[in-house]
Design a protein around this motif. Structure first.
Motif, PDB file in Angstrom:
ATOM      1  N   ASP A  37       0.842  -1.205   0.000  1.00  0.00           N
ATOM      2  CA  ASP A  37       0.000   0.000   0.000  1.00  0.00           C
ATOM      3  C   ASP A  37       0.880   1.260   0.000  1.00  0.00           C
ATOM      4  OD1 ASP A  37      -2.302   1.560   0.187  1.00  0.00           O
ATOM      5  OD2 ASP A  37      -2.445   1.375   2.362  1.00  0.00           O
ATOM      6  N   TYR A  38       1.712   1.399  -1.043  1.00  0.00           N
ATOM      7  CA  TYR A  38       2.775   2.394  -1.060  1.00  0.00           C
ATOM      8  C   TYR A  38       2.284   3.830  -0.843  1.00  0.00           C
ATOM      9  CZ  TYR A  38       5.075  -1.579  -3.279  1.00  0.00           C
ATOM     10  OH  TYR A  38       5.559  -2.827  -3.556  1.00  0.00           O
ATOM     11  N   LEU A  39       1.146   4.183  -1.429  1.00  0.00           N
ATOM     12  CA  LEU A  39       0.630   5.552  -1.327  1.00  0.00           C
ATOM     13  C   LEU A  39      -0.396   5.699  -0.198  1.00  0.00           C
ATOM     14  CD1 LEU A  39       0.187   6.431  -5.115  1.00  0.00           C
ATOM     15  CD2 LEU A  39       2.124   6.956  -3.615  1.00  0.00           C
ATOM     16  N   GLY A  40      -0.643   4.619   0.528  1.00  0.00           N
ATOM     17  CA  GLY A  40      -1.598   4.680   1.631  1.00  0.00           C
ATOM     18  C   GLY A  40      -3.038   4.808   1.183  1.00  0.00           C
ATOM     19  N   ALA A 199       5.196  -0.436 -10.163  1.00  0.00           N
ATOM     20  CA  ALA A 199       5.588   0.882 -10.670  1.00  0.00           C
ATOM     21  C   ALA A 199       4.412   1.839 -10.772  1.00  0.00           C
ATOM     22  CB  ALA A 199       6.255   0.747 -12.039  1.00  0.00           C
ATOM     23  N   ILE A 200       3.195   1.280 -10.961  1.00  0.00           N
ATOM     24  CA  ILE A 200       2.016   2.123 -11.114  1.00  0.00           C
ATOM     25  C   ILE A 200       1.772   2.908  -9.826  1.00  0.00           C
ATOM     26  CG2 ILE A 200      -0.489   2.099 -11.448  1.00  0.00           C
ATOM     27  CD1 ILE A 200       1.261   1.531 -13.960  1.00  0.00           C
ATOM     28  N   GLY A 201       1.538   4.207  -9.979  1.00  0.00           N
ATOM     29  CA  GLY A 201       1.331   5.081  -8.841  1.00  0.00           C
ATOM     30  C   GLY A 201       2.612   5.667  -8.283  1.00  0.00           C
ATOM     31  N   ILE A 202       3.757   5.054  -8.605  1.00  0.00           N
ATOM     32  CA  ILE A 202       5.031   5.443  -8.008  1.00  0.00           C
ATOM     33  C   ILE A 202       5.903   6.227  -8.984  1.00  0.00           C
ATOM     34  CG2 ILE A 202       7.037   4.618  -6.712  1.00  0.00           C
ATOM     35  CD1 ILE A 202       4.253   3.894  -5.541  1.00  0.00           C
ATOM     36  N   PHE A 203       5.923   5.814 -10.232  1.00  0.00           N
ATOM     37  CA  PHE A 203       6.810   6.415 -11.236  1.00  0.00           C
ATOM     38  C   PHE A 203       5.997   6.979 -12.399  1.00  0.00           C
ATOM     39  CE2 PHE A 203       9.411   3.035  -9.245  1.00  0.00           C
ATOM     40  CZ  PHE A 203      10.411   3.845  -8.713  1.00  0.00           C
ATOM     41  N   GLY A 204       6.584   7.923 -13.093  1.00  0.00           N
ATOM     42  CA  GLY A 204       5.928   8.528 -14.236  1.00  0.00           C
ATOM     43  C   GLY A 204       4.975   9.629 -13.816  1.00  0.00           C
ATOM     44  N   ASP A 205       4.529  10.406 -14.785  1.00  0.00           N
ATOM     45  CA  ASP A 205       3.609  11.500 -14.534  1.00  0.00           C
ATOM     46  C   ASP A 205       2.321  10.979 -13.891  1.00  0.00           C
ATOM     47  OD1 ASP A 205       2.427  14.073 -14.680  1.00  0.00           O
ATOM     48  OD2 ASP A 205       1.476  13.547 -16.585  1.00  0.00           O
ATOM     49  N   ASN A 280      -0.172  15.251  -6.625  1.00  0.00           N
ATOM     50  CA  ASN A 280       1.097  14.506  -6.700  1.00  0.00           C
ATOM     51  C   ASN A 280       1.276  13.711  -5.412  1.00  0.00           C
ATOM     52  OD1 ASN A 280       3.665  13.531  -6.989  1.00  0.00           O
ATOM     53  ND2 ASN A 280       4.645  15.490  -7.337  1.00  0.00           N
ATOM     54  N   HIS A 281       0.836  12.458  -5.434  1.00  0.00           N
ATOM     55  CA  HIS A 281       0.944  11.604  -4.252  1.00  0.00           C
ATOM     56  C   HIS A 281       2.337  11.000  -4.104  1.00  0.00           C
ATOM     57  CE1 HIS A 281      -3.442  11.574  -3.519  1.00  0.00           C
ATOM     58  NE2 HIS A 281      -3.550  11.567  -4.830  1.00  0.00           N
ATOM     59  N   GLN A 282       3.159  11.105  -5.146  1.00  0.00           N
ATOM     60  CA  GLN A 282       4.446  10.423  -5.155  1.00  0.00           C
ATOM     61  C   GLN A 282       5.528  11.148  -4.363  1.00  0.00           C
ATOM     62  OE1 GLN A 282       3.709  10.788  -9.594  1.00  0.00           O
ATOM     63  NE2 GLN A 282       5.332   9.267  -9.519  1.00  0.00           N
ATOM     64  N   GLN A 283       5.410  12.463  -4.279  1.00  0.00           N
ATOM     65  CA  GLN A 283       6.508  13.271  -3.754  1.00  0.00           C
ATOM     66  C   GLN A 283       6.919  12.851  -2.346  1.00  0.00           C
ATOM     67  OE1 GLN A 283       5.812  17.454  -4.143  1.00  0.00           O
ATOM     68  NE2 GLN A 283       7.685  18.044  -3.079  1.00  0.00           N
ATOM     69  N   ASP A 284       5.943  12.701  -1.458  1.00  0.00           N
ATOM     70  CA  ASP A 284       6.264  12.338  -0.077  1.00  0.00           C
ATOM     71  C   ASP A 284       6.905  10.953  -0.004  1.00  0.00           C
ATOM     72  OD1 ASP A 284       5.276  14.738   0.813  1.00  0.00           O
ATOM     73  OD2 ASP A 284       3.332  13.927   1.432  1.00  0.00           O
ATOM     74  N   LEU A 285       6.398  10.014  -0.821  1.00  0.00           N
ATOM     75  CA  LEU A 285       6.965   8.670  -0.806  1.00  0.00           C
ATOM     76  C   LEU A 285       8.426   8.681  -1.222  1.00  0.00           C
ATOM     77  CD1 LEU A 285       6.732   5.603  -0.519  1.00  0.00           C
ATOM     78  CD2 LEU A 285       5.925   5.519  -2.882  1.00  0.00           C
ATOM     79  N   HIS A 286       8.756   9.400  -2.281  1.00  0.00           N
ATOM     80  CA  HIS A 286      10.143   9.419  -2.739  1.00  0.00           C
ATOM     81  C   HIS A 286      11.059  10.092  -1.708  1.00  0.00           C
ATOM     82  CE1 HIS A 286       9.528   7.517  -6.559  1.00  0.00           C
ATOM     83  NE2 HIS A 286       8.527   8.331  -6.851  1.00  0.00           N
ATOM     84  N   GLN A 287      10.532  11.044  -0.960  1.00  0.00           N
ATOM     85  CA  GLN A 287      11.327  11.652   0.107  1.00  0.00           C
ATOM     86  C   GLN A 287      11.582  10.644   1.226  1.00  0.00           C
ATOM     87  OE1 GLN A 287      12.768  14.784   0.131  1.00  0.00           O
ATOM     88  NE2 GLN A 287      13.786  13.893   1.910  1.00  0.00           N
ATOM     89  N   ILE A 288      10.583   9.846   1.554  1.00  0.00           N
ATOM     90  CA  ILE A 288      10.736   8.808   2.580  1.00  0.00           C
ATOM     91  C   ILE A 288      11.766   7.772   2.126  1.00  0.00           C
ATOM     92  CG2 ILE A 288       9.531   6.850   3.649  1.00  0.00           C
ATOM     93  CD1 ILE A 288       7.027   8.715   3.736  1.00  0.00           C
ATOM     94  N   ILE A 289      11.706   7.376   0.841  1.00  0.00           N
ATOM     95  CA  ILE A 289      12.672   6.408   0.305  1.00  0.00           C
ATOM     96  C   ILE A 289      14.093   6.960   0.399  1.00  0.00           C
ATOM     97  CG2 ILE A 289      13.432   5.227  -1.799  1.00  0.00           C
ATOM     98  CD1 ILE A 289      10.411   5.157  -2.606  1.00  0.00           C
ATOM     99  N   GLN A 290      14.285   8.215  -0.003  1.00  0.00           N
ATOM    100  CA  GLN A 290      15.614   8.831   0.063  1.00  0.00           C
ATOM    101  C   GLN A 290      16.115   8.904   1.499  1.00  0.00           C
ATOM    102  OE1 GLN A 290      15.345  12.616  -1.981  1.00  0.00           O
ATOM    103  NE2 GLN A 290      14.565  11.655  -3.840  1.00  0.00           N
TER     104      GLN A 290
END
Length: 375
Positions: A37-40, A199-205, A280-290
């Motif tokens: 549930d990557y994006l919650g 990858a869906i929901g996580i990468f790409g526009d 943009n639901h991805q931004q916070d996730l990518h910050q958590i990953i970094q």
């Protein structure tokens, strides 16, 4: 019957002897570093509210679909949803399936024929392996992400060639070299089929996936997108041409011979896609990953990944299971991935990061991981 019972016990005891016996677990109060549930979305109060508002527009909905799509289980809402999904993913058409497993089974079992060849990455998902087994095509496996190995198999292939890969591999979080694979496929006239489940929901526009991110939609024959991970609901779709959609309706047994998903399931998919497009639901996730990776940069067992799946290699079923258990006792729901799911010697901790994980939770997990795993 005694012979069958004896066989079952023998197989279970064999798993038990190597500490690889699986069992089901119920939901816990542990901090989620396990789910897809990557994006919650599955727990999002906002998405739930949007779904409930949409549901009010359809007071006459049925609880079940009442039959397969080819009998009584089709409707305009479903076909409009498929058209919307295709438009979002920049392709001609899509066809809904009950799950990603059913989608992969459907395309790989029905499209390749007896004189054709299926070539898959050695890390490919079990659903693609099972679908390929049901076809009458020759089956080759190439070394993970190894283009020399892939080309060797392409040179030996006969008939129509189908290349099965994942854009993000579910057991290690790494990515396929999609551009290189497409180039090789074009050289040998192969058709690339990409499972984009992770990858869906996580990468790409707006989360359209890596194929879209790399502008490869026109070079990929088909994509499988699933909704039970970042989109937080259930089901899957195969993306491709109108002709492929028509072919699957006629020949994919996992589509033809099953009751269609309910209206509720399809409405949940539509609402989730609308929510995905809204911000943009991805931004916070990518910050958590970094943040996670920066805190564990000294841990040599951490593998490369920019996805929500982060892997620490812990060879041996017993050791991997023990560390996972200790982390769970500390309050973190981290699971060990054991052989035979992965090859012997590459057992691992599979850590999934999510939008709903706070920075404090991630930091606490990283401190525990460094205690157990730092070289």
């Amino acid at each position: 019957m005694k012979a069958v019972t004896g066989f079952i016990l023998e197989k279970l005891n064999a798993r038990l002897a190597v500490n690889a016996l699986r069992s089901l677990k119920t939901e816990t109060s542990l901090i989620d570093f396990c789910s897809n549930d990557y994006l919650g979305f599955s727990r999002s109060p906002e998405l739930k509210s949007l779904f409930e508002l949409q549901l009010e527009k359809y007071p006459e909905y049925k609880l079940g679909s009442t039959g397969s799509r080819l009998l009584s289980g089709n409707d305009k809402f479903t076909e409009d949803l498929e058209a919307d999904i295709a438009k979002f993913h920049n392709c001609e058409a899509s066809l809904l399936f009950n799950s990603g497993y059913d989608a992969n089974m459907g395309i790989f079992s029905s499209l390749p024929q007896r004189d054709d060849t299926i070539i898959c990455d050695e890390y490919i998902h079990a659903s693609i392996i099972d679908g390929a087994r049901l076809s009458h095509a020759a089956r080759f496996v190439f070394k993970h992400n190894d283009m020399d190995s892939l080309e060797q198999k392409l040179k030996a292939a006969k008939g129509r060639i189908f290349i099965g890969i994942e854009s993000v591999y579910s057991m290690d979080g790494g990515e396929a070299p999609l551009e290189e694979i497409c180039t090789l496929a074009e050289k040998y006239n192969g058709a690339v089929i990409v499972d984009e489940a992770h990858a869906i929901g996580i990468f790409g526009d707006h989360g359209r996936g890596i194929v879209d991110e790399l502008n490869l939609s026109s070079r990929v024959f088909a994509r499988i997108v699933t909704f039970g991970k970042a989109l937080g609901v259930h089901g899957a779709a195969i993306l491709g041409s109108e002709d492929l959609r028509s072919y699957l309706i006629n020949y994919a047994r996992s589509f033809i011979y099953t009751t269609a998903p309910s209206f509720l399931s399809h409405l949940a998919i539509k609402t989730s896609y609308d929510y995905l497009k809204s911000k943009n639901h991805q931004q916070d996730l990518h910050q958590i990953i970094q943040n996670f990776r920066s805190k564990l940069h000294t841990v040599s067992s951490l593998t490369a990944s920019r996805s929500g799946i982060q892997i620490l290699l812990i060879p041996g079923n017993t050791q991997a299971r023990e560390i996972a258990s200790e982390l769970q006792q500390t309050g973190f729901d981290v699971r060990a991935i054991l052989s035979p799911t992965v090859s012997t010697g590459s057992e691992r901790l599979r850590i999934c990061l999510h939008n709903h994980n706070s920075f404090e939770e991630v930091e606490a997990l990283c401190n525990s991981l460094k205690f157990h795993c730092e070289a």
